[in-house]
Design an enzyme around this catalytic site. Structure first.
Site: not given
Ligand code: UGA
Ligand code: MN
Length: 340
Positions: A193, A278
């Site tokens: 995203d 990280e």
């Molecule tokens: C923040 C950080 O930028 C992420 O790199 C980190 O993984 C995340 O927090 C975290 O809390 O672990 P955020 O925008 O809150 O990012 O997280 P998302 O973008 O919703 O998820 C990170 C990635 O994991 C995305 O590529 C998403 O597609 C993936 N994801 C999310 C999954 O593979 N499974 C899930 O259940 C949720």
């Molecule tokens: Mn994100």
């Protein structure tokens, strides 16, 4: 302003040699290699094939060493660049296809990029598989399941659970299973995203160990960035949990494949305090901030943004479904929408 040039005999000689080589090249192109012949079969790699064989001839004849090495660079083109392995965890939701489409269009424009897409689920879906094939980006399609107790329940705040952890680890395992120690390349964790400026990829391309740069719209700041003094990272301007060993977002660093292969156990971990993923990974790869390589003009440029897509309001869908379930009461049978 008037500038004076002095033509040294050596420069004159080089120019003459190059001009001669160029002429000879044109002759080769038209005759032996038939590269400019419209009837000549032009497969996908015809230009590369032509350039390669011409270079081989040039080298064999011992003519114009400089010109032939320039030609080699031309012939090898993007293949000479270190590959960027962009690791994207992704999961099933309404905006997934939109996110991956946008990301694939960015990656299409990046030379020598290998996209590792890891679906959060029991298997790789055909839907994502088709999107990847359509994208034209070199890719590897994997999956890894987040255990149910770690999956966000509907309505829970997104920060409650770490996301993409086992998916990124799956990609690390694939890299280690696929490439022998010492292999060149750069690994970057590209969430589905975020928004990526194309210049970011050329910044990270020559990462020797771990490179870092600013990230926009994260940690409650417009920009969260490493502080650089005399070309070295000396701290971070982070506001959220600033005392983390490496207060950087996942989008703010890249690691050389070589370093990851030298540390075969380095990976992410599910059970960690919030925001420590990280630091956990980087702590296994480097000993401190001084080892980080600042990119993006000494960390003064923002080339990636931690954008987050709003969940779309789709309440009309459930209203419509409820209406359909209730049956075509009051409607004439032929007016009700076809189902199944
Ligand atoms: C923040 C950080 O930028 C992420 O790199 C980190 O993984 C995340 O927090 C975290 O809390 O672990 P955020 O925008 O809150 O990012 O997280 P998302 O973008 O919703 O998820 C990170 C990635 O994991 C995305 O590529 C998403 O597609 C993936 N994801 C999310 C999954 O593979 N499974 C899930 O259940 C949720
Ligand atoms: Mn994100």
């Amino acid at each position: 302003m008037f500038m004076r040039y002095r033509l040294r005999p050596t420069r004159l000689l080089t120019a003459a040699a190059c001009l001669g080589t160029l002429l000879w090249l044109v002759v080769l192109l038209v005759t032996t290699e038939r590269c400019l012949d419209p009837s000549h079969e032009r497969g996908k790699y015809w230009t590369e094939r032509c350039l390669h064989s011409i270079r081989a001839k040039l080298e064999k004849s011992g003519h114009g060493a400089d010109c032939s090495s320039a030609l080699r660079r031309l012939a090898e083109g993007d293949q000479a660049l270190p590959t960027i392995y962009a690791v994207t965890p992704t999961y099933d939701r309404h905006v997934q296809e939109a996110e991956l489409t946008r990301l694939s269009h960015t990656f299409r424009l990046v030379p020598q990029l290998h996209w590792i897409v890891v679906e959060d689920g029991e298997e790789q879906t055909h839907r994502v598989g088709r999107l990847l094939r359509r994208s034209g980006v070199v890719h590897t399609h994997l999956h890894a399941t987040t255990p149910p107790e770690q999956v966000l329940a509907p309505g829970q705040p997104s920060w409650l659970r770490p996301k993409g952890v086992l998916q990124r680890n799956r990609a690390l395992r694939w890299l280690r299973d696929t490439f022998p120690r010492g292999s060149p390349g750069v690994v970057f964790f590209a969430d589905d995203d975020n928004t990526y400026d194309l210049r970011l990829f050329e910044e990270m391309r020559n990462t020797r160990g771990v490179s870092v740069w600013p990230v926009g719209l994260v940690g409650g700041l417009v920009v969260e960035k490493p502080l650089v003094r005399d070309g070295h990272v000396v701290g971070w301007n982070a506001a959220w949990k600033p005392h983390r060993p490496f207060p950087v977002d996942m989008a703010g660093f890249a690691v050389s494949l070589r370093l990851l292969l030298e540390h075969p156990k380095a990976q992410f971990r599910l059970w960690l305090p919030r925001g420590m993923q990280e630091s956990h990974l980087l702590g296994q790869l480097v000993t401190g901030l001084h080892e980080l390589e600042p990119k993006a003009r000494n960390c003064s440029q923002v080339l990636v943004w931690h954008t987050r897509t709003e969940a779309p309001k789709l309440d009309m869908e459930s209203k419509r479904a409820a209406k359909l379930q209730a049956g075509p009461r009051g409607n004439k049978a032929h007016e009700s929408p076809a189902t199944g």
